[in-house]
Write a protein that holds these residues in place. Structure first.
Motif, PDB file in Angstrom:
ATOM      1  N   MET A   1       3.460  16.592 -22.355  1.00 20.08           N
ATOM      2  CA  MET A   1       3.148  15.517 -21.437  1.00 20.08           C
ATOM      3  C   MET A   1       2.926  16.138 -20.049  1.00 20.08           C
ATOM      4  N   GLN A   2       1.838  15.747 -19.409  1.00 21.06           N
ATOM      5  CA  GLN A   2       1.512  16.283 -18.094  1.00 21.06           C
ATOM      6  C   GLN A   2       1.788  15.258 -16.996  1.00 21.06           C
ATOM      7  N   ALA A   3       1.862  15.751 -15.772  1.00 24.11           N
ATOM      8  CA  ALA A   3       2.205  14.906 -14.627  1.00 24.11           C
ATOM      9  C   ALA A   3       1.295  13.682 -14.516  1.00 24.11           C
ATOM     10  N   HIS A   4       0.003  13.849 -14.687  1.00 22.18           N
ATOM     11  CA  HIS A   4      -0.923  12.721 -14.525  1.00 22.18           C
ATOM     12  C   HIS A   4      -0.714  11.638 -15.575  1.00 22.18           C
ATOM     13  N   GLU A   5      -0.041  11.964 -16.661  1.00 20.57           N
ATOM     14  CA  GLU A   5       0.204  10.978 -17.712  1.00 20.57           C
ATOM     15  C   GLU A   5       1.374  10.056 -17.388  1.00 20.57           C
ATOM     16  N   ILE A   6       2.279  10.485 -16.535  1.00 19.17           N
ATOM     17  CA  ILE A   6       3.438   9.632 -16.237  1.00 19.17           C
ATOM     18  C   ILE A   6       3.587   9.284 -14.759  1.00 19.17           C
ATOM     19  N   MET A   7       2.780   9.892 -13.905  1.00 16.21           N
ATOM     20  CA  MET A   7       2.932   9.644 -12.467  1.00 16.21           C
ATOM     21  C   MET A   7       2.555   8.215 -12.102  1.00 16.21           C
ATOM     22  N   VAL A   8       3.126   7.743 -11.026  1.00 15.68           N
ATOM     23  CA  VAL A   8       2.742   6.462 -10.445  1.00 15.68           C
ATOM     24  C   VAL A   8       1.564   6.765  -9.531  1.00 15.68           C
ATOM     25  N   ARG A   9       0.462   6.078  -9.763  1.00 17.54           N
ATOM     26  CA  ARG A   9      -0.765   6.368  -9.018  1.00 17.54           C
ATOM     27  C   ARG A   9      -0.811   5.685  -7.650  1.00 17.54           C
ATOM     28  N   HIS A  10      -0.190   4.522  -7.554  1.00 17.33           N
ATOM     29  CA  HIS A  10      -0.158   3.837  -6.259  1.00 17.33           C
ATOM     30  C   HIS A  10       1.037   4.385  -5.484  1.00 17.33           C
ATOM     31  N   VAL A  11       0.751   5.239  -4.511  1.00 18.18           N
ATOM     32  CA  VAL A  11       1.806   5.921  -3.774  1.00 18.18           C
ATOM     33  C   VAL A  11       1.900   5.337  -2.368  1.00 18.18           C
ATOM     34  N   TYR A  12       3.087   4.875  -2.012  1.00 19.90           N
ATOM     35  CA  TYR A  12       3.337   4.516  -0.619  1.00 19.90           C
ATOM     36  C   TYR A  12       3.481   5.822   0.135  1.00 19.90           C
ATOM     37  N   LYS A  13       2.866   5.900   1.285  1.00 21.17           N
ATOM     38  CA  LYS A  13       2.880   7.128   2.069  1.00 21.17           C
ATOM     39  C   LYS A  13       2.786   6.771   3.542  1.00 21.17           C
ATOM     40  N   VAL A  14       3.030   7.755   4.388  1.00 22.52           N
ATOM     41  CA  VAL A  14       2.841   7.599   5.824  1.00 22.52           C
ATOM     42  C   VAL A  14       2.000   8.763   6.322  1.00 22.52           C
ATOM     43  N   LYS A  15       1.368   8.546   7.455  1.00 15.72           N
ATOM     44  CA  LYS A  15       0.562   9.592   8.100  1.00 15.72           C
ATOM     45  C   LYS A  15       1.461  10.412   9.025  1.00 15.72           C
ATOM     46  N   GLU A  16       1.065  11.625   9.297  1.00 14.48           N
ATOM     47  CA  GLU A  16       1.883  12.515  10.117  1.00 14.48           C
ATOM     48  C   GLU A  16       2.045  12.035  11.553  1.00 14.48           C
ATOM     49  N   GLN A  17       1.229  11.125  12.019  1.00 10.69           N
ATOM     50  CA  GLN A  17       1.378  10.599  13.375  1.00 10.69           C
ATOM     51  C   GLN A  17       2.206   9.310  13.422  1.00 10.69           C
ATOM     52  N   ASP A  18       2.670   8.815  12.267  1.00  5.58           N
ATOM     53  CA  ASP A  18       3.464   7.586  12.212  1.00  5.58           C
ATOM     54  C   ASP A  18       4.874   7.794  12.746  1.00  5.58           C
ATOM     55  N   THR A  19       5.535   6.682  13.013  1.00  7.61           N
ATOM     56  CA  THR A  19       6.914   6.713  13.503  1.00  7.61           C
ATOM     57  C   THR A  19       7.897   6.438  12.365  1.00  7.61           C
ATOM     58  N   ILE A  20       9.148   6.701  12.642  1.00  6.91           N
ATOM     59  CA  ILE A  20      10.211   6.396  11.684  1.00  6.91           C
ATOM     60  C   ILE A  20      10.267   4.889  11.437  1.00  6.91           C
ATOM     61  N   ARG A  21       9.918   4.101  12.433  1.00  6.54           N
ATOM     62  CA  ARG A  21       9.873   2.640  12.258  1.00  6.54           C
ATOM     63  C   ARG A  21       8.973   2.272  11.074  1.00  6.54           C
ATOM     64  N   SER A  22       7.795   2.871  10.976  1.00  6.60           N
ATOM     65  CA  SER A  22       6.892   2.554   9.867  1.00  6.60           C
ATOM     66  C   SER A  22       7.450   3.053   8.534  1.00  6.60           C
ATOM     67  N   VAL A  23       8.179   4.166   8.555  1.00  6.73           N
ATOM     68  CA  VAL A  23       8.835   4.669   7.345  1.00  6.73           C
ATOM     69  C   VAL A  23       9.877   3.658   6.874  1.00  6.73           C
ATOM     70  N   LEU A  24      10.726   3.215   7.789  1.00 11.42           N
ATOM     71  CA  LEU A  24      11.787   2.266   7.441  1.00 11.42           C
ATOM     72  C   LEU A  24      11.219   0.941   6.943  1.00 11.42           C
ATOM     73  N   GLU A  25      10.135   0.496   7.539  1.00 14.97           N
ATOM     74  CA  GLU A  25       9.493  -0.744   7.063  1.00 14.97           C
ATOM     75  C   GLU A  25       9.062  -0.600   5.617  1.00 14.97           C
ATOM     76  N   LYS A  26       8.483   0.547   5.255  1.00 14.47           N
ATOM     77  CA  LYS A  26       8.059   0.764   3.858  1.00 14.47           C
ATOM     78  C   LYS A  26       9.266   0.888   2.937  1.00 14.47           C
ATOM     79  N   PHE A  27      10.306   1.587   3.385  1.00 15.73           N
ATOM     80  CA  PHE A  27      11.524   1.686   2.582  1.00 15.73           C
ATOM     81  C   PHE A  27      12.051   0.290   2.255  1.00 15.73           C
ATOM     82  N   ILE A  28      12.159  -0.545   3.263  1.00 14.66           N
ATOM     83  CA  ILE A  28      12.739  -1.880   3.100  1.00 14.66           C
ATOM     84  C   ILE A  28      11.802  -2.808   2.330  1.00 14.66           C
ATOM     85  N   ASP A  29      10.527  -2.843   2.714  1.00 15.93           N
ATOM     86  CA  ASP A  29       9.568  -3.757   2.072  1.00 15.93           C
ATOM     87  C   ASP A  29       9.343  -3.451   0.603  1.00 15.93           C
ATOM     88  N   HIS A  30       9.398  -2.171   0.231  1.00 15.31           N
ATOM     89  CA  HIS A  30       9.045  -1.779  -1.138  1.00 15.31           C
ATOM     90  C   HIS A  30      10.231  -1.273  -1.952  1.00 15.31           C
TER      91      HIS A  30
END
Length: 151
Positions: A1-30
Motif C-alpha cells: 500500500m502506498q501513501a497516495h492510496e490512503i492519504m487524505v487529499r483535502h489538506v488544511y494548510k497555512v501559508k508561511e506569511q499567516d499568523t498563529i491566529r489563522s492556525v488556531l482558527e483552523k485547529f478549532i474549526d476543523h
C-alpha cells in the motif's frame, strides 16, 4: 500500500506569511491538531502543531524563537499565561513552526511511513509529489487502512 492510496487529499494548510491566529482558527474549526505550512508554490516549508503552541503558552524560562519573524522572548520572561496567549495570536506562523519537516513522497510504501510515524513519535505526515503538497497521512489513516477487514 502506498501513501497516495490512503492519504487524505483535502489538506488544511497555512501559508508561511499567516499568523498563529489563522492556525488556531483552523485547529478549532476543523478539529485538527497540526498543519503543513506552504509557500506560494504549495511546497512544504514547515509544520505547526498544537504542541508547538503549548510550548509557547506554557510557563517557561527559556524559549528559543526565530527572531527573523520579530519575536523577542527574553530569557527569564515571566509573563502571565493570559499575556502569552494574547502575544501568540499575531505572531507569524514561521516563528514557532518546525522547519525540519518529516514528510513522505506520494509513492512511499506504508511500512516505511508507519515506521517514521512510530519512531519519530509524530501524528501526521505531509505527502508530496514533485515537491508539492498533495495530501496528509495520520496514524489513524495507517491503522484504519492496514487492519481493514482483519478485525
Amino acid at each position: 500500500m502506498q501513501a497516495h492510496e490512503i492519504m487524505v487529499r483535502h489538506v488544511y494548510k497555512v501559508k508561511e506569511q499567516d499568523t498563529i491566529r489563522s492556525v488556531l482558527e483552523k485547529f478549532i474549526d476543523h478539529g485538527i491538531s497540526g498543519l503543513p505550512v506552504v509557500n506560494d508554490r504549495n511546497e512544504i516549508v514547515a509544520f505547526i502543531s498544537d504542541g508547538d503552541i503549548m510550548r509557547f503558552i506554557g510557563k517557561h524560562k527559556d524559549l528559543v524563537v526565530d527572531t527573523f519573524y520579530f519575536v523577542n522572548v527574553v530569557k527569564g520572561d515571566e509573563d502571565e499565561f493570559e499575556d502569552r496567549v494574547q502575544k501568540i495570536l499575531d505572531l507569524n506562523v514561521m516563528s514557532i513552526a518546525k522547519k525540519k519537516v518529516h514528510k513522505v513522497n506520494w509513492d512511499e510504501e506504508c511500512e516505511n511511513f508507519a515506521a517514521l510515524l512510530g519512531e519519530k513519535q509524530i501524528k501526521k505526515l505531509p505527502v508530496e509529489r514533485n515537491g508539492v503538497l498533495v495530501g496528509i497521512i495520520s496514524r489513524g489513516d495507517v491503522i484504519r487502512n492496514s487492519f481493514k477487514g482483519l478485525l
